[in-house]
Design an enzyme around this catalytic site. Sequence first.
Site, mmCIF file in Angstrom:
data_model
loop_
_atom_site.group_PDB
_atom_site.id
_atom_site.type_symbol
_atom_site.label_atom_id
_atom_site.label_comp_id
_atom_site.label_asym_id
_atom_site.label_seq_id
_atom_site.Cartn_x
_atom_site.Cartn_y
_atom_site.Cartn_z
ATOM 1 N N ARG B 260 -62.529 79.949 61.469
ATOM 2 C CA ARG B 260 -61.089 79.844 61.257
ATOM 3 C C ARG B 260 -60.712 78.370 61.286
ATOM 4 O O ARG B 260 -60.604 77.778 62.359
ATOM 5 C CB ARG B 260 -60.357 80.619 62.362
ATOM 6 C CG ARG B 260 -58.903 80.926 62.081
ATOM 7 C CD ARG B 260 -58.203 81.418 63.333
ATOM 8 N NE ARG B 260 -57.943 80.298 64.227
ATOM 9 C CZ ARG B 260 -57.848 80.386 65.552
ATOM 10 N NH1 ARG B 260 -58.006 81.536 66.165
ATOM 11 N NH2 ARG B 260 -57.597 79.313 66.278
ATOM 12 N N HIS B 264 -54.662 80.184 64.749
ATOM 13 C CA HIS B 264 -54.632 81.652 64.648
ATOM 14 C C HIS B 264 -53.463 82.068 63.761
ATOM 15 O O HIS B 264 -53.620 82.828 62.813
ATOM 16 C CB HIS B 264 -54.490 82.260 66.040
ATOM 17 C CG HIS B 264 -54.070 83.692 66.027
ATOM 18 N ND1 HIS B 264 -54.883 84.697 65.557
ATOM 19 C CD2 HIS B 264 -52.906 84.300 66.392
ATOM 20 C CE1 HIS B 264 -54.240 85.857 65.644
ATOM 21 N NE2 HIS B 264 -53.045 85.635 66.140
ATOM 22 N N TYR B 273 -57.489 74.365 72.966
ATOM 23 C CA TYR B 273 -58.669 75.120 73.414
ATOM 24 C C TYR B 273 -59.952 74.860 72.635
ATOM 25 O O TYR B 273 -60.972 75.428 72.941
ATOM 26 C CB TYR B 273 -58.363 76.623 73.434
ATOM 27 C CG TYR B 273 -57.824 77.201 72.131
ATOM 28 C CD1 TYR B 273 -58.689 77.516 71.082
ATOM 29 C CD2 TYR B 273 -56.465 77.438 71.958
ATOM 30 C CE1 TYR B 273 -58.212 78.049 69.899
ATOM 31 C CE2 TYR B 273 -55.976 77.971 70.761
ATOM 32 C CZ TYR B 273 -56.849 78.270 69.736
ATOM 33 O OH TYR B 273 -56.376 78.798 68.577
#
Lengths: 326, 366
Positions: B260, B264, B273
């Site tokens: 990805r 998100h 993160y």
Amino acid sequence: MTTLTLAKALNMGLRKAMEDDPKVLIMGEDIGKLGGVFRVTDGLQKDFGEDRVIDTPLAESGIIGTAIGLAIRGYRPVCEIQFDGFVFPAADQIITQLAKMPLRSLGKLKLPVVVRIPCGGGIGAVEHHSESPEAYFTHTAGLRVVACSNPVDAYTMIQQAVRSDDPVIFFEPKRRYWDKADVDTSPAATWHPFDAARIAKPGADLTMLAWGPMVKTALLAAGAAAEEGRDVEVIDLRSLNPVDLPLVIESVRRTGRCVIVHEAPVYSGLGGELAARITEQCFYHLEAPVLRVGGFSTPYPPSRLEEHYLPDLDRVLDAVDRAFGY
Amino acid sequence: MTADVSLGDQSPPELVQLLTPEGERVEHPDYDIDLSDEELKGLYRDLVLVRRVDLEAVALQRQGELGLWASLLGQEAAQVGSGRALTDADMAFPTYREHGVAWCRKVDPVQLLGMFRGVNHGGWDPVEHNFHLYTIVIGSQTLHAVGYAMGIQRDGAESAAIAYFGDGATSQGDVNEAFIWASVFNAPVVFFCQNNQWAISEPLEKQTRIPLYRRAAGFGFPGVRVDGNDVLACLAVTRKALADARSGQGPSMIEAFTYRMGAHTTSDDPTRYRVADELESWKLKDPIERVKAYLSKNGIADQAYFAEIDAEADELGRDLRRRCLAMPDPQPLAIFDHVYNEPHALLAEEREQFAAYLNSFEEGAR
């Protein structure tokens, strides 16, 4: 006329639905050779085959989730949830998917799925086998929720549920499975409308609302009240979402008193919604507040205590007394 | 707790690849693909246009025209490869990120924007496109795909269903139930897992201790890991899986190993993160660049072709933007539409009351 138990009436109604429409499937746990733990599907797999009467893996979300897929493909699945307390693993699929798909597709998809749930207590069962979870589902837009109380309705309502193009949660009163009545199974029989309530016993002094297993209790209470000169009208609600409010309102305006009886906890139960609507629409006709009789705000108790938890004749009559005390 | 050799296949994971990140064609003993130049150029065009749709949607969100967008950046090859493997009769069940599959199913990109703009919960006809509505609850659609596949079986039809889901979804009960159902009923369904390494902020290690494709064996059907950034490999592997499903050989699982590249969703902040180096290393494996390199090196397409596709992409973006901005807000009473298929007294009453309330204002129902 044929004399049938409620369980057998459901069985015959399902059989008729399967004969009428080859797209009707039945799926659930132990519904094949065993015929379901209450024998409601007895003999159906033998006659319609394993492709139409599907013994599923033991996973309730899977039952509803795959039924949704089958419905998208054009089938009309009737799902059996073995007991009321086991519907919760499927609640996600019912609430987030089944109930919302027509809206999500702007009407392009219909999900004619029936979810049969044996409900209620009174059979001395262990935990999770005696619950009345109707309010969880009446609170979910997109679902139709009904409850049958007798063999005649069992035979017709299950067929109407299968024919409905909306998803239907179909509650069956498990302690009344063995009650018998004469059922007209001929094609000429007239069927009560699916979402209409029915006056089970006419009366003039007080309206008593009940559904599913409590209809019989309400009728017994009405009989006992008659001995004290009180003429109680009993309405079998039958459809819990939508509710046949016009019939209820007409009755309460006529009698001026209303008692609502259900097995589920009173707090946040369907009775609260009914009481609010009745109060709103019958305000100037009411002689007493709308009263409710139901389960306590506790988990369903161990079976040796269930007779205290479940509304019985005396607790219903106590509410009738209170309604006349104002 | 230490690893136990009895846990199963402990060999290093295998990856099916037909086109390297450098654009070199490589062979695989089990999977081959023979595409015409036009088909290869078509795949390139799909990849570029799909990325452009995604880019425009991100921009529209940043400018306040969409409430949210879930970007597919980096996953174009997995989606176009698998999407182009489908026949018209196959049925796809997407998550909310399958914009590339939607493209392959001929869904007008503007219809994808409706739910993110807040004008509906899904705007296309799933039956017309054989492309189900986006499912937001993680993994729910895998069961729908299996049920649909059971319907295909009962119809005696020669088609298959494909269920899209991500690495995070493999932890969901519904996905595991879908695996069991598909296996037990030998349903014609392909489980297409895009392992993009992240479930919002949770890395793959929070979902699994084994390569995801190896889970399939435990459920009783084949699993394969494919280079998810290799459109040729994704096409070849999905074609075979679908062919197997259609011919009665039952379900299988494909793990498209990808990344990805974006957040998100537009509400997410991946800098909290994950490290930038990881992103940089995956940039070298870009799904579009390798196809472009292959087409160039082999003289299949030239700069004029690439410029033509870029121009088409820009026009697609402009058109998408124009039609997004022109999308009308629904009328207030649309709240009550399509909740039920049959008349519903309560809803009819509420609708009537709300209409009367709106009409009580001088300007009437707005």
